[in-house]
Write a protein that holds these residues in place. Structure first.
Motif, PDB file in Angstrom:
ATOM      1  N   LEU A 151      35.113  29.828  46.798  1.00 51.21           N
ATOM      2  CA  LEU A 151      35.685  31.127  47.184  1.00 51.21           C
ATOM      3  C   LEU A 151      35.631  32.105  46.024  1.00 51.21           C
ATOM      4  O   LEU A 151      35.207  33.255  46.170  1.00 51.21           O
ATOM      5  N   SER A 155      33.407  35.619  45.858  1.00 44.07           N
ATOM      6  CA  SER A 155      33.936  36.967  45.619  1.00 44.07           C
ATOM      7  C   SER A 155      33.424  37.513  44.291  1.00 44.07           C
ATOM      8  O   SER A 155      33.200  38.711  44.166  1.00 44.07           O
ATOM      9  N   PHE A 322      40.650  35.101  36.424  1.00 38.89           N
ATOM     10  CA  PHE A 322      39.980  35.578  37.628  1.00 38.89           C
ATOM     11  C   PHE A 322      40.331  37.029  37.957  1.00 38.89           C
ATOM     12  O   PHE A 322      39.463  37.813  38.329  1.00 38.89           O
ATOM     13  N   ASP A 323      41.615  37.405  37.800  1.00 38.47           N
ATOM     14  CA  ASP A 323      41.949  38.792  38.154  1.00 38.47           C
ATOM     15  C   ASP A 323      41.373  39.772  37.138  1.00 38.47           C
ATOM     16  O   ASP A 323      41.012  40.897  37.482  1.00 38.47           O
ATOM     17  N   MET A 326      37.844  40.434  38.295  1.00 43.01           N
ATOM     18  CA  MET A 326      37.756  41.390  39.401  1.00 43.01           C
ATOM     19  C   MET A 326      38.028  42.804  38.902  1.00 43.01           C
ATOM     20  O   MET A 326      37.357  43.749  39.302  1.00 43.01           O
ATOM     21  N   GLU A 327      39.010  42.934  37.996  1.00 44.76           N
ATOM     22  CA  GLU A 327      39.309  44.247  37.426  1.00 44.76           C
ATOM     23  C   GLU A 327      38.093  44.815  36.700  1.00 44.76           C
ATOM     24  O   GLU A 327      37.783  45.994  36.809  1.00 44.76           O
ATOM     25  N   TRP A 330      35.477  45.985  39.523  1.00 47.03           N
ATOM     26  CA  TRP A 330      35.834  47.131  40.366  1.00 47.03           C
ATOM     27  C   TRP A 330      36.412  48.272  39.552  1.00 47.03           C
ATOM     28  O   TRP A 330      36.240  49.443  39.893  1.00 47.03           O
TER      29      TRP A 330
ATOM     30  N   PHE B  59      40.693  37.483  49.169  1.00 50.31           N
ATOM     31  CA  PHE B  59      39.279  37.133  49.183  1.00 50.31           C
ATOM     32  C   PHE B  59      38.568  37.797  50.354  1.00 50.31           C
ATOM     33  O   PHE B  59      37.451  38.295  50.232  1.00 50.31           O
ATOM     34  N   LEU B 117      42.993  44.276  44.363  1.00 43.59           N
ATOM     35  CA  LEU B 117      42.311  43.249  43.593  1.00 43.59           C
ATOM     36  C   LEU B 117      43.259  42.453  42.707  1.00 43.59           C
ATOM     37  O   LEU B 117      42.850  41.531  42.032  1.00 43.59           O
ATOM     38  N   LYS B 118      44.538  42.830  42.703  1.00 47.69           N
ATOM     39  CA  LYS B 118      45.509  42.031  41.942  1.00 47.69           C
ATOM     40  C   LYS B 118      45.761  40.745  42.709  1.00 47.69           C
ATOM     41  O   LYS B 118      46.436  40.725  43.722  1.00 47.69           O
ATOM     42  N   LEU B 119      45.189  39.643  42.207  1.00 45.42           N
ATOM     43  CA  LEU B 119      45.214  38.432  43.011  1.00 45.42           C
ATOM     44  C   LEU B 119      46.454  37.574  42.785  1.00 45.42           C
ATOM     45  O   LEU B 119      46.658  36.594  43.463  1.00 45.42           O
ATOM     46  N   ASN B 120      47.281  37.947  41.776  1.00 47.13           N
ATOM     47  CA  ASN B 120      48.462  37.092  41.605  1.00 47.13           C
ATOM     48  C   ASN B 120      49.752  37.902  41.586  1.00 47.13           C
ATOM     49  O   ASN B 120      49.759  39.090  41.523  1.00 47.13           O
TER      50      ASN B 120
END
Lengths: 355, 120
Positions: A151, A155, A322-323, A326-327, A330, B59, B117-120
């Protein structure tokens, strides 16, 4: 088409494919040696002189290992996944122009499998199919670690495809073509009198975005979140063994070679030596075939430089969270890609077609 | 046409190569399937519950956003192809770019502000 064309086509495909696959053992050796150098240990030194035959030993061991399919996996997708990740990696090399042309049997032969007029889009399109292999592999394994790894990987790969695509737009604007061969042909000679006429001097920001995004697209450290051996065992290939496991790595190294090749072609003048024009070089060397060999060597040296850069960065930088990953995509790379397009467009408008 | 034939040849060779690599271990490797080897490997601990665990909806959102932005980015490509040769004809394509980039930037700004996008 005559029979000769078919033979030519097949021999070109086999030669170039075999040549690109040689990147895998070389990279395995270089990576292990450089890692050892950085961590102050000898590295592989038992098999052959300086451990040079280590990749061969690895390959033989992979081949002779048992290849079990765990019972509670989805057998079809489990077997399909390594296939799906290696196949796109083999297909993308078709569009890379390695050298200009050779003259054999009284014919001009381009050193490129096929000169598509949309080769750039072809590489991006086929290259992004690799995400299916990882996604299927992780899902079919029926393992929590694999699922999370795949996953994340999916992404990550889709998020970094956007900056990759946006960085490429700038290059297309400068050269006005999608054909990689045309791009290389336009990068001959000098720029401003003292710089080589390479894409990086027209698109420095675009190159930076492309470089960072290419690390994430190939799942390399500092962006190897799909694997993260410290938290996810081994990510999407936890359940894979034997040659299936090796296939994922072959795909990774071949993708690396493609990315390095793409950077060479778009930003570093492809087969051109810096400052020297091909016609001048031809005069010195006196033969088109000799020139072709020089071009191939130039191309390989440039690609090797980028591959070495990948290895160095892998063993130097720690992994992202991981975050943060992504930051970065994007929040930084996509805006930078857009700004690059805007800047290129405005500058090109005021200089009348040339950046 | 010749380009497509070369691609077809490459596809066939690559298919053959991948198939051969994966088939050859099945033939060469030993076969000794013991239950431990065929079970799920989760660090040696007995797997608990369904491995298809529910995951964060972020996701899914990322996938949707990717679809939107990728389509938007794809529209840049034909524009980029003709831009260089259109400069002498006037600034129309530059204005078109500015409008389009503005719309895209508003969308990007919105999703960044929403902290999707803040995943936590």
């Amino acid at each position: 088409m005559e029979a000769f064309d078919y033979i030519l086509s097949i021999s070109k495909v086999v030669l170039i494919l075999v040549g690109v696959i040689q990147v895998v053992p070389i990279m395995i050796y270089v990576e292990r040696k450089v890692a050892a150098l950085i961590q102050d240990r000898p590295g592989p030194n038992r098999v052959g002189p300086l451990g040079l035959f280590q990749p061969i030993a690895d390959a033989v061991k992979f081949l002779f290992k048992e290849d079990p399919i765990p019972l509670n996996t989805n057998r079809f997708l489990y077997t399909l996944a390594p296939f799906l990740s290696l196949l796109p990696a083999c297909l993308v090399i078709a569009a890379l122009p390695i050298a200009d042309k050779a003259i054999l049997f009284g014919r001009e032969i381009y050193i490129q499998i096929t000169d598509l007029d949309v080769s750039l889009i072809y590489i991006l399109a086929i290259g992004s199919l690799g995400v299916y292999g990882i996604l299927f592999g992780g899902w079919a394994s029926n393992n929590k670690y694999s699922l999370i790894g795949s996953l994340r990987s999916a992404s990550q790969m889709v998020s970094y495809e956007l900056p990759l695509g946006l960085a490429v737009v700038g290059t297309v604007m400068v050269y006005g073509t999608f054909s990689l061969r045309e791009m290389v042909l336009q990068q001959e000679g000098t720029f401003l009198g003292f710089l080589p006429n390479w894409g990086i001097f027209y698109q420095p920001l675009g190159f930076l975005v492309f470089l960072v995004a290419s690390f994430a697209e190939t799942n390399r450290l500092p962006f190897d979140l799909p694997e993260t051996e410290a938290e996810l065992v081994a990510g999407f290939h936890t359940e894979y063994g034997s040659m299936k496991f090796a296939t994922f790595f072959m795909a990774e190294y071949m993708n690396l070679a493609t990315m390095a090749g793409l950077m060479t072609v778009m930003y570093f003048g492809g087969w051109h030596l810096p400052w020297v024009k091909d016609s001048q070089l031809l005069e010195w060397l006196g033969s088109q075939n000799l020139l072709c060999i020089v071009q191939i060597i130039t191309y390989i040296v440039k690609v090797a430089f980028f591959l070495f850069l990948y290895v160095l960065i892998r063993w130097t930088l720690p992994r992202f969270r991981f975050d943060q990953l992504m930051e970065l995509s994007w929040g930084s790379l996509i805006p930078l890609g857009l700004i690059n397009i805007l800047l290129s467009a405005v500058i090109m408008y005021f200089t009348g077609g040339k950046v | 046409m010749e380009n497509l034939i070369a691609l077809a040849v490459l596809f066939a060779v690559a298919l053959l190569l991948c198939g051969a690599i994966l088939a050859i271990t099945q033939i060469l490797g030993p076969k000794n399937p013991v239950p431990e080897r065929l079970g799920t490997y989760e660090c040696g601990v007995k797997p608990e519950g369904n491995p298809r665990i529910p995951f964060k909806s972020s996701f899914y959102l990322i996938a949707v956003l990717f679809l939107l932005f990728d389509v938007e980015a794809a529209f840049f490509l034909p524009w980029a192809l003709v831009y260089r040769d259109s400069i002498s004809a006037g600034p129309e394509l530059l204005w078109a770019l500015l409008v389009y980039l503005g719309l895209m930037a508003v969308g990007l700004f919105y999703i960044l502000r929403k902290k999707i996008l803040k995943l936590n």
